[in-house]
Each structure stands twice: as structure tokens, then as C-alpha cells.
Design an enzyme around this catalytic site. Structure first.
Site, PDB file in Angstrom:
ATOM      1  N   GLN A   1      27.389  25.967 -38.680  1.00 20.66           N
ATOM      2  CA  GLN A   1      27.820  27.345 -38.939  1.00 20.66           C
ATOM      3  C   GLN A   1      28.181  28.086 -37.653  1.00 20.66           C
ATOM      4  O   GLN A   1      28.815  29.146 -37.706  1.00 20.66           O
ATOM      5  CB  GLN A   1      26.727  28.121 -39.684  1.00 20.66           C
ATOM      6  CG  GLN A   1      26.501  27.596 -41.090  1.00 20.66           C
ATOM      7  CD  GLN A   1      25.466  28.423 -41.819  1.00 20.66           C
ATOM      8  OE1 GLN A   1      24.283  28.152 -41.719  1.00 20.66           O
ATOM      9  NE2 GLN A   1      25.908  29.455 -42.516  1.00 20.66           N
TER      10      GLN A   1
ATOM     11  N   GLY B   1      18.424  31.776 -42.752  1.00 23.09           N
ATOM     12  CA  GLY B   1      18.595  30.421 -42.255  1.00 23.09           C
ATOM     13  C   GLY B   1      19.973  30.256 -41.656  1.00 23.09           C
ATOM     14  O   GLY B   1      20.906  30.997 -41.998  1.00 23.09           O
TER      15      GLY B   1
ATOM     16  N   CYS C   1      25.175  32.837 -48.409  1.00 14.58           N
ATOM     17  CA  CYS C   1      25.310  32.062 -47.178  1.00 14.58           C
ATOM     18  C   CYS C   1      26.070  32.918 -46.164  1.00 14.58           C
ATOM     19  O   CYS C   1      27.063  33.553 -46.518  1.00 14.58           O
ATOM     20  CB  CYS C   1      26.087  30.782 -47.471  1.00 14.58           C
ATOM     21  SG  CYS C   1      26.373  29.757 -46.020  1.00 14.58           S
ATOM     22  N   LEU C   2      25.624  32.903 -44.920  1.00 14.61           N
ATOM     23  CA  LEU C   2      26.297  33.693 -43.876  1.00 14.61           C
ATOM     24  C   LEU C   2      27.733  33.221 -43.665  1.00 14.61           C
ATOM     25  O   LEU C   2      28.553  33.973 -43.131  1.00 14.61           O
ATOM     26  CB  LEU C   2      25.518  33.613 -42.563  1.00 14.61           C
ATOM     27  CG  LEU C   2      24.135  34.281 -42.575  1.00 14.61           C
ATOM     28  CD1 LEU C   2      23.426  34.050 -41.252  1.00 14.61           C
ATOM     29  CD2 LEU C   2      24.236  35.766 -42.881  1.00 14.61           C
TER      30      LEU C   2
ATOM     31  N   HIS D   1      23.990  21.944 -45.326  1.00 16.67           N
ATOM     32  CA  HIS D   1      25.020  22.280 -44.331  1.00 16.67           C
ATOM     33  C   HIS D   1      25.274  21.118 -43.369  1.00 16.67           C
ATOM     34  O   HIS D   1      26.398  20.929 -42.899  1.00 16.67           O
ATOM     35  CB  HIS D   1      24.594  23.492 -43.501  1.00 16.67           C
ATOM     36  CG  HIS D   1      24.964  24.818 -44.092  1.00 16.67           C
ATOM     37  ND1 HIS D   1      26.266  25.208 -44.314  1.00 16.67           N
ATOM     38  CD2 HIS D   1      24.194  25.873 -44.482  1.00 16.67           C
ATOM     39  CE1 HIS D   1      26.277  26.439 -44.825  1.00 16.67           C
ATOM     40  NE2 HIS D   1      25.040  26.865 -44.940  1.00 16.67           N
TER      41      HIS D   1
ATOM     42  N   HIS E   1      19.166  24.327 -48.787  1.00 10.78           N
ATOM     43  CA  HIS E   1      20.466  24.935 -48.457  1.00 10.78           C
ATOM     44  C   HIS E   1      20.882  24.571 -47.033  1.00 10.78           C
ATOM     45  O   HIS E   1      22.022  24.144 -46.794  1.00 10.78           O
ATOM     46  CB  HIS E   1      20.351  26.453 -48.632  1.00 10.78           C
ATOM     47  CG  HIS E   1      21.569  27.239 -48.246  1.00 10.78           C
ATOM     48  ND1 HIS E   1      22.300  27.977 -49.148  1.00 10.78           N
ATOM     49  CD2 HIS E   1      22.178  27.410 -47.044  1.00 10.78           C
ATOM     50  CE1 HIS E   1      23.319  28.554 -48.512  1.00 10.78           C
ATOM     51  NE2 HIS E   1      23.256  28.229 -47.232  1.00 10.78           N
ATOM     52  N   GLU E   2      19.964  24.736 -46.079  1.00 10.78           N
ATOM     53  CA  GLU E   2      20.314  24.493 -44.673  1.00 10.78           C
ATOM     54  C   GLU E   2      20.548  23.006 -44.409  1.00 10.78           C
ATOM     55  O   GLU E   2      21.451  22.642 -43.653  1.00 10.78           O
ATOM     56  CB  GLU E   2      19.239  25.053 -43.736  1.00 10.78           C
ATOM     57  CG  GLU E   2      19.026  26.557 -43.826  1.00 10.78           C
ATOM     58  CD  GLU E   2      20.301  27.380 -43.749  1.00 10.78           C
ATOM     59  OE1 GLU E   2      21.271  26.946 -43.098  1.00 10.78           O
ATOM     60  OE2 GLU E   2      20.333  28.463 -44.373  1.00 10.78           O
TER      61      GLU E   2
HETATM   62 NI    NI Z   1      24.443  28.689 -45.638  1.00 15.35          NI
END
Ligand code: NI
Length: 150
Positions: free
Chosen positions: A51, A46, A88-89, A134, A130-131
Site C-alpha cells: 500500500q 492496518g 481499506c485505506l 494485501h 485483510h492485511e
Molecule cells: Ni487494506
């Protein structure tokens, strides 16, 4: 198609509240395309627009069942509880245990501006929560139950 730079660590853009997408334009579609490319390139499941430094409410998710694009997503319903490791990226190399709903139902627009409902259990519910976090400047480490593992 293009890869965008993934913002990481203490980059302040990750802590901002994103604005709604008011009109779906060519740049919105380019953003969604680039976000998907960037997510796949980084082996993520995701990615949210902040991000890649864009403060708009747009998310892409693919937990292995195909690409889901969400514009202006809102959680309609959650149920149950799951606990598991999350990463998380934007926080490379780290994981931590996070409790999430085991089911989530989300309303959003697709790239054609049509309202869609996306729901999922397990990993999909975790990815949705999670997304969407963000988009409000919330990172999973804010919700971690135990220590952050590197
Ligand atoms: Ni994330």
C-alpha cells in the site's frame, strides 16, 4: 519518521505478490516505522507494505490495543465466521460487507527477527486476514458479498 504515499484504486502495485523479507535491515525498520506513521496519520487500523509501494511481506496493525508489526506473516489457523463492513485505506471512502474468520492465528517475525505468534478474534482477526491478503495482491472488494458502498 516519515509519511509515505498510500497507493489507491487501480494502482497495479496493489495487485502484485510480495516477496519475503530475507534480511531485516535498517531499511526494513524504516519501512515499518513509516508504515505505522502513515497508518496513524490516515486513521487506519492496518497497513501493508504494497500500500506504500513496497512489494515485501510486511504489515502493521493497531486496532486500538497497540502497534503490531509483522514480517513474513503466515496464517496458521482460522476458526469461525464473522460478517461485517470493511474498508481499506487504498479504496478511500468505500465499504462493503465481507465474511472473514472470527479467529485467526498468525506466525511472523518481529523487528528483532524473533518468531512471534499473534492471534485475535473479531476485529483483530479481520485486520489480520485483510492485511495478509494485501501481500498476495488481494483486496477486500474481491471478497465483498454485496455492493460496494460509497
Ligand atoms: Ni487494506
Amino acid at each position: 519518521m516519515a509519511l509515505r504515499k498510500i497507493r489507491t484504486g487501480n494502482d497495479p502495485v496493489l495487485r502484485k505478490i510480495c516477496k519475503p523479507v530475507n534480511e531485516i535491515t535498517k531499511s526494513t525498520l524504516d519501512l515499518l516505522d513509516d508504515m505505522a506513521d502513515t497508518m496513524y496519520d490516515a486513521d487506519g487500523v492496518g497497513l501493508a507494505a504494497p500500500q506504500v509501494g513496497i512489494l515485501r511481506r510486511a504489515v502493521v496493525i493497531d486496532i486500538g490495543n497497540g502497534l503490531v508489526e509483522l514480517i513474513n506473516p503466515e496464517i496458521l489457523e482460522t476458526a469461525g465466521l464473522q460478517s461485517g463492513d470493511e474498508g481499506c485505506l487504498s479504496i478511500p471512502g468505500a465499504t462493503a460487507e465481507v465474511e472473514r474468520p472470527d479467529y485467526a492465528k498468525v506466525k511472523a517475525l518481529n523487528r528483532n527477527g524473533e518468531e512471534i505468534i499473534v492471534e485475535g478474534r473479531g476485529l483483530m482477526a479481520r485486520a489480520l486476514c485483510h492485511e495478509l491478503d494485501h501481500l498476495d495482491g488481494i483486496l477486500y472488494i474481491d471478497k465483498a458479498k454485496g455492493e460496494i458502498k460509497y
